[in-house]
Design an enzyme around this catalytic site. Sequence first.
Site, mmCIF file in Angstrom:
data_model
loop_
_atom_site.group_PDB
_atom_site.id
_atom_site.type_symbol
_atom_site.label_atom_id
_atom_site.label_comp_id
_atom_site.label_asym_id
_atom_site.label_seq_id
_atom_site.Cartn_x
_atom_site.Cartn_y
_atom_site.Cartn_z
ATOM 1 N N GLY B 116 0.849 -1.188 0.000
ATOM 2 C CA GLY B 116 0.000 0.000 0.000
ATOM 3 C C GLY B 116 0.880 1.232 0.000
ATOM 4 N N HIS B 263 -7.616 6.002 -11.758
ATOM 5 C CA HIS B 263 -6.749 5.471 -10.710
ATOM 6 C C HIS B 263 -7.481 5.033 -9.449
ATOM 7 C CE1 HIS B 263 -3.469 5.090 -7.844
ATOM 8 N NE2 HIS B 263 -4.108 5.937 -7.064
ATOM 9 N N SER B 385 29.626 0.679 14.862
ATOM 10 C CA SER B 385 29.072 1.490 15.952
ATOM 11 C C SER B 385 27.905 0.816 16.644
ATOM 12 C CB SER B 385 28.602 2.846 15.416
ATOM 13 O OG SER B 385 29.696 3.619 14.971
ATOM 14 N N GLU B 412 18.401 3.268 5.366
ATOM 15 C CA GLU B 412 17.641 2.736 6.498
ATOM 16 C C GLU B 412 16.269 2.229 6.077
ATOM 17 O OE1 GLU B 412 18.885 5.817 6.348
ATOM 18 O OE2 GLU B 412 20.607 5.756 7.677
ATOM 19 N N HIS B 474 21.643 14.013 15.976
ATOM 20 C CA HIS B 474 21.922 12.602 16.234
ATOM 21 C C HIS B 474 21.399 12.121 17.586
ATOM 22 C CE1 HIS B 474 24.203 12.959 12.626
ATOM 23 N NE2 HIS B 474 24.708 11.751 12.717
#
Lengths: 662, 662
Positions: B116, B263, B385, B412, B474
């Site tokens: 989906g 669509h 790491s 990722e 981070h």
Amino acid sequence: MSNIETMSVNAIRVLAADAIQKANSGHPGLPLGCASIGYELWAKHMKHNPANPQWANRDRFILSGGHGSALLYSLLHLFGYGNLSKEDLAQFRQLDSLTPGHPEYGHTVGVEATTGPLGAGMGMAVGMAMAEAHLAARFNKEGYDVVDHYTFALGGDGCMMEGISSEAFSLAGTLGLSKLIILYDSNKISIEGDTDIAFTEDVQKRVEAFGFQTLVVEDGNNLEEIGKAIEAAKADKTRPSFITIKTKIGFGCPAKEGKASAHGEPLGVDNVTALKENLQWPSQEPFYVPDEVYAHYKEITDGLAKEEAEWNAMFAKYCEAYPEMKALWDEMHSDVDAQALLENEEFWKFEDKPEATRNLSGMVINRIKDIVPGFIGGAADLAPSTKTYMKDMGDFSKDNYGGRNLHFGVRELAMTAIGNGLMIHGGLRSFVSTFFVFSDYVKPMARLSALMGAPLSFVLTHDSIGVGEDGPTHEPIEQLAMLRAMPNFTVYRPADATETIAAWYYAVTSKKTPTALVLTRQNLPQLAGSSKEALKGGYVIADSTKETPDAILIASGSEVSLAISAKEELAKENIDVRVVSMPSMDVFEQQSKEYKEKVLPIECRKRVAIEALSDFGWGKYVGLDGAYVTMKSFGASAPANLLFEKFGFTTENVVNTVKGIL
Amino acid sequence: MSNIETMSVNAIRVLAADAIQKANSGHPGLPLGCASIGYELWAKHMKHNPANPQWANRDRFILSGGHGSALLYSLLHLFGYGNLSKEDLAQFRQLDSLTPGHPEYGHTVGVEATTGPLGAGMGMAVGMAMAEAHLAARFNKEGYDVVDHYTFALGGDGCMMEGISSEAFSLAGTLGLSKLIILYDSNKISIEGDTDIAFTEDVQKRVEAFGFQTLVVEDGNNLEEIGKAIEAAKADKTRPSFITIKTKIGFGCPAKEGKASAHGEPLGVDNVTALKENLQWPSQEPFYVPDEVYAHYKEITDGLAKEEAEWNAMFAKYCEAYPEMKALWDEMHSDVDAQALLENEEFWKFEDKPEATRNLSGMVINRIKDIVPGFIGGAADLAPSTKTYMKDMGDFSKDNYGGRNLHFGVRELAMTAIGNGLMIHGGLRSFVSTFFVFSDYVKPMARLSALMGAPLSFVLTHDSIGVGEDGPTHEPIEQLAMLRAMPNFTVYRPADATETIAAWYYAVTSKKTPTALVLTRQNLPQLAGSSKEALKGGYVIADSTKETPDAILIASGSEVSLAISAKEELAKENIDVRVVSMPSMDVFEQQSKEYKEKVLPIECRKRVAIEALSDFGWGKYVGLDGAYVTMKSFGASAPANLLFEKFGFTTENVVNTVKGIL
């Protein structure tokens, strides 16, 4: 390369290595590998004036590989930006310094964007190039190219591996953004080792497929070669350009050059010494830069200042020749007049009939477009569903950069980065849009909006199981919690027209905080009690007659009318409850303790949260004695009314839930 | 195309159109446009046996454009999968039907993946192809290709625009996954109009750049041409293949063909009539399929069954010849023995010294690799790491598909989709890894893990401001709330070795729920009170001497030791508190009311939550009378110890916070 230039390039390397070593933390690989690129670009090809980092027509430079921040800080120091001092470099990565681990927009003068999450800078660069193209189309006049600058972004293999770069580049190619120039630091090294383990693709060819001019620099230390490529990039007037520059990670440091270990840890004291010896640096003293190097940079920046002076002169004439454009320019470079908008009766008008909040948002967008001339935005191929099309504003395309409706394609992540780029470029106020469930894709870049304080607006429709037949992949559950939990990010989930207008009011006048509008697909009734109090985030929309209500029902969006209906049913049984509409937890939290206490008096501990999404986060209002009418699982595929029933969003269930805790 | 084939293809169209019309909801564009592709592939080129959808060596088919579910359901019905009936098709998108809006893995027999969110299927297909390659490398013997199948994925322009397809294809090209065959439904139409508004790239060229063989089918209704391309794809033994098939969205429906309106909305009653007339369909009766069409499909499926029979015979011989491989096969196709692992003392061992939980996780991973032979995984270029490298297990590469360490590159999102593909292929148990802050990128596909009930494990390290110098880009803040709020997804944030092992125990024995391990970069002490009670999600780790404590401190991960230290300080002032370690809210919520009440007795309302991330979600335990020691903003760049101090994670501040509410 003349000797002074060699030294000027090496000064970047030495400062970066010293800063990282002093911090005992950081990423030397990129600064050493890309020092020549930075020098050549900033010294000879970029139009900028360190004395006025806010100059509207400056070229933009984004360090997409944000971990290489020491490169940027060294450049900012040597070019004299914001008086960034050696002491600042020596405070690299220390508490409250001007030189944090990754570049932070709004924190360090000359930093054009917050970067670190790889690829993000590429998306923002596309947004900046779109901003430039749009503003140029609207402002430039014969003989007056008042908006005419390049956008440069520098990134490495990581940026190219991230999908966002494909999304953003594909759109940039479609749009023929010829003033976008990407510098690809190609060093063939990743953290886990040689890039061949995961990345053998032909990057040039990929980017060519997107419609870019591609160029290659074989030697990333050959200033002349780099310079020629940049000029070739500038010369292409129809396509964006992509320059692959072959570099050596950790260049100049004998023990680290070309190795993965150069990437993300300090070189080590001995290796810094070896680096300086290898570069024949005149001193081993930390942060030492010879006077002649500073003098050389001074000479360059003096020259750069002239460019702005010339532009200023041209712009002054332009303002004289086109006073109406000057007025527009000033308006677009200022905040929206919040007070005027608050009092603008036309803006707050609505028809008293059931309506989906996505439609109401569409109505408001079409008011804002006339009030805010820099308002620009669009959807990730969903405008007909998210109701974000601005009538008569044209479509932004290769042939019409003046259009204000953006077509992002099915690319939610790049869309959001581009929205950020549009916002932080200056001159524009942007929004992006998709289905609420796909805020999942939006999230990494929405976080950057929040971090940068870029008040981008997010139009997120189809906001619950009200989606209906499309089923669980398209029904948001946890997305409200996801966005509400983010710092400096405001979420509004309005219940009717007044609250939708209030949400947009908040979004478009916000100065430092991005705002998401979370909107229904299905019709909602107009509520008698709704008001501009929605601007406080939470307020009493239907009160109990008692000083301390028997219970408080707290709801947002489509569930507020349900709460009111339950209140009416409960009243028949002499249970006297208050209904609190909570369109924005974030904004409510910012109110005074007194106001919050007035809306949610601590004496009343019988509280029920009603929201057709996860209960996560409601506990702070519900406490240990309340209850929830919320989603405990993913949704399902069926007509929406059946889903609301199936999952307990009925007057009866709310009534029983309230009675269950009394 | 012979007449019976024409009718067999059109049966797909008619059934899809009828289902969508009956539901008055759905996406006819893809099923009409791709009917020929579906027929040709399933009838003549795919190795599958509808009578046994679980056959291990079947070819996999993923409908990446999941909105075209009516195509898949029509195929499943006509090929006789799971006895999916006409009545089921007539229940398309209705409550509790077998034919929900988007295909759901585990819900409808023959659906290989939940799709989906566009592009997701492409990532999962790459994962399945990797699973096939890996299992083939480990199991196949001379003369016994017991694992030998293709993975097909069908998707459209939206799938190609999404960045995940670039990420996944780049890796697939690098890995030379020659049994991966992508079918690109190229119809040039998007929701906002012609794809040219946002997507003019040369898709073929892009995918070629990734290292694919690329093929073009000019006429998406020419079965022969489609078939030839599929055979050419199969013939390439070194590269994955990408077949661009030019189709017409909404083919066959005169008023809708080639239009964006085909669509995502039903054709309309009149257009369904017109479609059937145009296709010369023998009846206007809804869901009518002529007997000869069913007979034709029956003939095909009878043939398909033979293939499995042959494989079964070969596999039986193989098991006889290689009993140890048969044992391994059975083990890898079974759940982990949870009881044995619980009692495995070696598994639960640790050294009593301060250690980062990421290191402890690395230790456990290296135990699991020996206990669970199907354990396979890796990181998005961060293994050094995140400590996810499995010693002596080899690296999965083009030259060594038997390697169990995966190198995903900086991707990722695709990583997570691939992890899902590895899990749902069967035979493997997979994990993925990155920094916790980048769970933002992981999220859209982690949601699919949860929806599918695929117990993928997520190793998410650097879990707070403990990241230190890398700074706010981070440092996760809101990510815990984001993941905790998701249904059917378990988050563990362990406080020490015992809890880390418990978290992995939970993850690797989970049957239907994905699990994230949220781990520190920095060292943590081993705690005296920690135990396997961590498997209950929350437990008393240090108790008060009173029946009703003066206060309860609730913490997770790195903050548990802080809570214990505060308890000790408070004791000096005769304040007697309980400390609850809450490594997993999700698991704690699943405990009995009695257990939860025992750990957090309602009589004690003075509760303080301590966690170096957002407070969002803690309110349900803290209530209206408690307090928080949590992050109220983004983090900062500085050494971690200074950050913990700056943001109030000190014994002193916890002590004062407790005293403040007493």
